[in-house]
Design a protein around this motif. Sequence first.
Motif, PDB file in Angstrom:
ATOM      1  N   GLU A 296      33.212  23.695   2.288  1.00 12.35           N
ATOM      2  CA  GLU A 296      33.912  22.573   1.954  1.00 12.35           C
ATOM      3  C   GLU A 296      32.851  21.222   1.791  1.00 12.35           C
ATOM      4  O   GLU A 296      33.043  20.418   0.717  1.00 12.35           O
ATOM      5  N   TYR A 297      31.894  21.195   2.603  1.00 12.93           N
ATOM      6  CA  TYR A 297      30.847  20.147   2.878  1.00 12.93           C
ATOM      7  C   TYR A 297      30.223  20.308   1.384  1.00 12.93           C
ATOM      8  O   TYR A 297      29.718  19.107   0.393  1.00 12.93           O
ATOM      9  N   ASN A 298      29.655  21.425   1.134  1.00 15.96           N
ATOM     10  CA  ASN A 298      28.866  21.763  -0.010  1.00 15.96           C
ATOM     11  C   ASN A 298      29.594  21.723  -1.503  1.00 15.96           C
ATOM     12  O   ASN A 298      28.907  20.769  -2.343  1.00 15.96           O
ATOM     13  N   LEU A 299      30.833  21.610  -1.538  1.00 13.78           N
ATOM     14  CA  LEU A 299      31.783  21.533  -2.479  1.00 13.78           C
ATOM     15  C   LEU A 299      31.581  19.993  -2.786  1.00 13.78           C
ATOM     16  O   LEU A 299      31.561  19.457  -3.942  1.00 13.78           O
ATOM     17  N   GLN A 300      31.877  19.218  -1.637  1.00 14.40           N
ATOM     18  CA  GLN A 300      31.739  17.733  -1.904  1.00 14.40           C
ATOM     19  C   GLN A 300      30.696  17.239  -2.469  1.00 14.40           C
ATOM     20  O   GLN A 300      30.455  15.921  -2.927  1.00 14.40           O
ATOM     21  N   LEU A 301      29.372  17.862  -1.839  1.00 16.03           N
ATOM     22  CA  LEU A 301      28.210  17.308  -2.512  1.00 16.03           C
ATOM     23  C   LEU A 301      27.987  17.307  -3.854  1.00 16.03           C
ATOM     24  O   LEU A 301      27.575  16.550  -4.600  1.00 16.03           O
TER      25      LEU A 301
END
Length: 424
Positions: A296-301
């Motif tokens: 999820e964090y990488n998607l939001q990056l």
Amino acid sequence: MAGKKRTDSKGRILKDGESQRPDGTYRYRYTDATGKRRDVYSSRLVATDKPVPGSKSELSLREKEKLINRDLDDGIKAQVENKATLNDMFHLYISGKTKLKQSTRSNYIYMYENYVQDTLGIKQIKTIRYSTVYSFYCNLIDNLGFKPNSMEIIHTILHPVFQLAVRDNFIRTNPTDGAMAEIKKTYDWEKPKRIALSIPEQEAFMRFVSESRTYSKWKPMMTVFLGTGCRVGEIIGLRWEDCDFENGFISINHNTLYRKYEGDEEARFHITTPKTDAGTRIIPMLSEVKQALLTEYNLQLEYGFCDEVIDGYTGFVFQNRYGSLYSAHDINRAIERIYKAHNEEEAAKAQKEKRSPLLIRHFSVHNLRHTFCTRFCENESNLKVIQEIMGHADIETTMNIYAEATALKKQESFARLEGKIKIS
């Protein structure tokens, strides 16, 4: 020589405090519990007197005196002077509950104003009996469709309001005592049984989410639900700063509610403290949970982080396509769409393959928490550890879930023993 006794127009001797007015009505003057002089009136002296033509039916003066003196002897505000309504007592009660959480206070006021204020609330508290309360509760169920949880809220509000009236000497007994117990018996209400997904259901649900192009976006959130056992408000309000990837912990230190507080023009998200003190806790990250959060964090990056600000809190983990927080309703609608899509696809496959389908039962986001707790209980025997991870304020809650989970495991264990213990 004793003074001459006062008499009425019929020659009957009047007691101390009694008198007859020129128009024929009777008056009794007494001092109330606060030392204030008060008067009550009646067209009749005793119960056997015939009513005066045109006068309304009422108690005789002596009947009123009996009630007044009984109340005064017991330290109760005399019935004839006690004009306080249930609404008056509620406002007195809620104004004194300064330590109530804002969310709880708002919910109490909303429920009272919408379902009590204009009905039972306008009645004078001295006139409300057990039967009045019971009839009111039945009306909420029969005509407004109230369910057990909503009835418990109404009862939780009314019982202490009447208890305040008892303590302040407005009434002798609390008319709500025993009312909910009788309601549960009448309507055959048992405490709603928590439903946990079975292992096959849980596996099928997560497999379908993972493989679906339509619903795969929900996988990180569902993984966190099933891997932490957090409450829905705790997951909705989870922030990146609450996730310690280096040490592998998630800090649960606040809760998120969607509600209209006093002063709000409409419902909105609010940040509040956890449901109980036990709700503030640290949950170790399972590897699957850590990976889901990193995904999820990488998607939001790539697509951008949530820029919503709620009561000073920012940096929320999960966001909808508009960059706002999901509500519990949003999540429940997604869950329903997912299991229905799975069941439709699975039924078609099973028919084609000539086998029984593995269908997922109806469930909501709250069942994901219970599912995690059940899996935890199946694999952990230390009840204190389970209680702390779940944030249960009462160990009895943990024990009940543990008993349910282990009972099934015992049945499975004995099923495997069939034929292996040489009994005969």
